[in-house]
Design an enzyme around this catalytic site. Structure first.
Site, short mmCIF file in Angstrom:
data_model
loop_
_atom_site.label_atom_id
_atom_site.label_comp_id
_atom_site.label_asym_id
_atom_site.label_seq_id
_atom_site.Cartn_x
_atom_site.Cartn_y
_atom_site.Cartn_z
CG LEU A 231 -1.87 1.13 1.43
CD1 LEU A 231 -2.91 1.15 0.33
CD2 LEU A 231 -2.55 1.02 2.80
CB ALA A 234 8.68 4.46 4.06
CE LYS A 253 5.78 1.34 10.01
NZ LYS A 253 5.59 2.45 10.99
CG ASP A 389 6.22 12.99 11.66
OD1 ASP A 389 6.19 14.17 11.29
OD2 ASP A 389 6.59 12.05 10.92
#
Length: 661
Positions: A231, A234, A253, A389
């Site tokens: 999806l 990084a 993840k 963040d």
């Protein structure tokens, strides 16, 4: 005992074979003890094999230098010189080995260390070549100047290119620096904000293998469906859609294979570079380069361990349970490991891509922005744990027009003391009270010894007149100027507080994208007013009073005894006040170490001068046809002086290394 092994046999002397075997073993035996002494003098943890090696080398060199001038008739007179030279050489060998090959490794560890050093040297060469190609070295000897925008712009471009081409760790470092408006001029902030690390996704075969290793079985045993196409991908991890065995949708993840080794190697380089810069350049010391690098390393390592992210998410969820309008995903802890994180799949759109959806639905953007700001401010000011963040990619717009926070790899934490100091800081700014703001900074700063409080207060007064005067609208740029002022006065802002303003600066950009024209400062004031009003309710005041009284009870019990003791001492005239210098054990150790080094250095210099005088003297009794007693004393004192100077040098290197850390 004989050491004629090292002497060239004379006409009347015995053959070298006669003394070879006994000299070697006796020499080794009696030199091994000085070798142990050398290790003790240098305070090293060298093992027996290393000492044996250094001893053999020292005996060989001593024999070829001192021994060649010794004959059968005067070898005993120079025996102490021989042992002293051997001791000094052993110390020197141990020191050189420790510098290049740290002790305690063993053969396997030594091989690994040499391999790591070769990799690090290769990586150093790569980064150096990249920085040279980008033109960075010609800027790095001077700190960025706020009054030279052209030079800063060129410096920033060279730095961005270097970081971008050096890989994930350096890109992450640049992204961190792009949020430190208190340390860097605007040109650097703007340029480093462009940093991106676009990487292709890892092959599905590697991802599947990683899942199988972490979960202990094939992915099909845990997931009824798993999309091999990520999806999102990084530099550290990639995310896949999947369904559990019971049909619930989840996102998985998965950490990139081999990324930890790459990050560890680069973090080692970052720390070494920070120590070098801080040791050599004033500008690096002023920004605390080593502390910045260590904080970055800790943060990045946490981001690599998905168990920490799961704990962060659980902590934030527990702190705001039942009262947060922003949704958080549920973590499936039974399937979560250091390299795999399985979370509830939220059916939402990233806020950065939700403009068309918001417009089509007619959503109240200001209300959403206010909700998001209130949630983050409550996490910071009340809960003490917050999402550090909050950029648009980490915020989802859900089908019911509510918001969700994802990606808790970066979380900030504040203890109650820092929370109180931060509230007083914001209250002082709101009330335009320079003294109050100065006091709040003194409470939260890392070091306050060399800060001129009056000068800082005057600068804060000018800052408030410039930003908070009549008709002026405050914004987050005001906080950037504020931290630049305190940084110029030598105030070291703690990493936790810097993380707060980094999160607020990120949130400002997110809110500007979500609801253009949204005034974050005014809305923060409204939030503060609501919190203060809530704290002034009777039940809140009673709870605060009860908590304070409970904490004061032990102190109140001790006060009568202490007052009685003081009055009794006053009546007898024996009341005294003791003030001890160097009461801190750390100060005592530093002072004792310095005195010891100075004393050894003085003794070494004195002994060296005495040896020169004795060697230059032509007097003294003759103890052989070639040696006088004064010469023997001189040689021994010279060796002793060298040994003491080696001890002083080792102490100096260690102090320098400890300062670099």
């Amino acid at each position: 005992m004989s050491i004629a092994l090292f002497a060239a046999p004379g006409p009347a002397g015995p053959s070298s074979t006669e003394f070879l075997i006994p000299s070697f073993f006796l020499g080794f035996l009696f030199t091994f003890v000085p070798a142990l002494l050398a290790r003790r003098l240098l305070n090293l943890r060298s093992g027996v094999p290393r000492i044996v090696f250094c001893t053999l080398v020292a005996i060989t060199i001593s024999g070829s230098t001192v021994g060649r001038y010794m004959r059968q008739d005067d070898e005993w007179s120079l025996a102490t010189v021989f042992w002293g030279v051997t001791l000094a050489l052993t110390m020197l060998m141990l020191l050189l080995l420790e510098a290049f090959v740290p002790g305690g490794l063993g053969p396997v560890g030594l091989a690994k260390e040499l391999y790591r050093r070769s990799l690090r040297a290769r990586r150093y060469a790569q980064v150096s070549a990249i920085s040279t190609r980008s033109g960075l070295p010609r800027f790095a000897t001077d700190r960025p100047r706020r009054n030279s925008p052209e030079r800063n712009a060129a410096f920033a471009v060279a730095l961005r290119r270097t970081l971008e081409d050096s890989g994930v760790t350096f890109v992450k470092l640049g992204q961190l620096l792009s949020t430190r408006r208190d340390l860097l001029p605007p040109e650097f902030i703007d340029e480093l904000s462009k940093l991106q690390n676009e990487v292709p996704p890892a092959p599905w075969g590697q991802v599947r293998e990683q899942l199988e290793v972490e979960l202990g079985a094939a992915p099909e045993e845990f997931f009824m469906d798993f999309d091999p196409t990520p999806l999102a991908a990084a530099s550290i991890a990639q995310v896949h859609r999947a369904k559990l065995a019971d049909g619930r949708p989840v996102v998985v993840k998965v950490r990139r294979p081999g990324i930890v080794r790459i990050v560890d190697r680069d973090l080692d380089i970052v720390r070494r570079m920070a120590r070098t810069l801080q040791r050599r350049f004033t500008w690096a010391r002023s920004i605390g380069a080593v502390d910045l690098a260590e904080g970055f390393a800790d943060s990045l390592r946490e981001e690599l361990d998905f168990r920490i992210e799961a704990r962060n998410l659980a902590t934030v969820a527990a702190a705001c349970a039942g009262r947060s309008p922003v949704r958080l995903p549920h973590v499936h802890e039974e399937l979560t490991t250091a390299r795999v994180l399985v979370m509830e799949a939220l059916d939402g759109i990233p806020l950065g891509s939700a403009d068309a959806t918001l417009t089509a639905r007619g959503t109240d953007r200001d209300a959403l922005a206010r909700t998001l700001l209130d949630v983050l401010l409550r996490q910071i000011m009340v809960d003490g744990v917050f999402h550090a963040d909050p950029h648009p990619g980490n915020i989802l717009l859900l089908p019911d027009d509510s918001l969700a926070l994802i990606d808790f790899g970066s979380v900030g934490r504040l203890d109650t003391r820092l929370q109180g100091s931060l509230r007083r800081l914001l209250a002082g700014i709101d009330q335009r009270d320079p003294a109050g703001v100065r006091d709040a900074f003194v409470e939260i700063m890392d070091r306050s010894d060399a800060v001129d409080g009056e000068s800082l207060e005057r600068s804060l007064g000018r800052f408030m007149a410039r930003h908070l005067g009549p008709g002026l609208t405050p914004d987050l740029e005001m906080f950037t100027d504020l931290f630049r002022i305190v940084s110029a006065h030598g105030v070291a802002v703690p990493a936790e507080v810097a993380a707060v303003f980094r999160a607020l600066a990120t949130l400002e950009g997110t809110l500007a994208h979500l609801a253009p024209g949204f005034n974050i400062v005014n809305e923060s004031r409204a939030f503060a007013d609501r919190e203060i009003t809530a704290q002034l309710r009777p039940e809140s005041l009673r709870q605060v009073a009860r908590d304070e009284l409970v904490s004061l009870i032990p102190l109140l019990r001790r006060i009568p005894r202490r007052v009685d003791r003081i009055t009794a001492d006053l009546e007898r005239g024996v009341f005294t006040v003791n003030a001890r210098m160097f009461a801190d054990p750390a100060d005592q150790r530093v002072l004792a170490g310095l005195l010891q080094q100075v004393l050894i250095a003085v003794l070494a210099a004195t002994t060296g001068l005495m040896s020169v005088v004795l060697l230059a003297s032509s007097g003294g009794p003759q103890i052989s046809d070639r040696l006088r007693l004064y010469e023997v004393f001189g040689y021994n004192l010279l060796v002793l002086s060298v040994i003491m100077m080696l001890r002083v040098l080792v102490g100096g290197f260690r102090r320098r290394e400890s300062r670099g850390r």
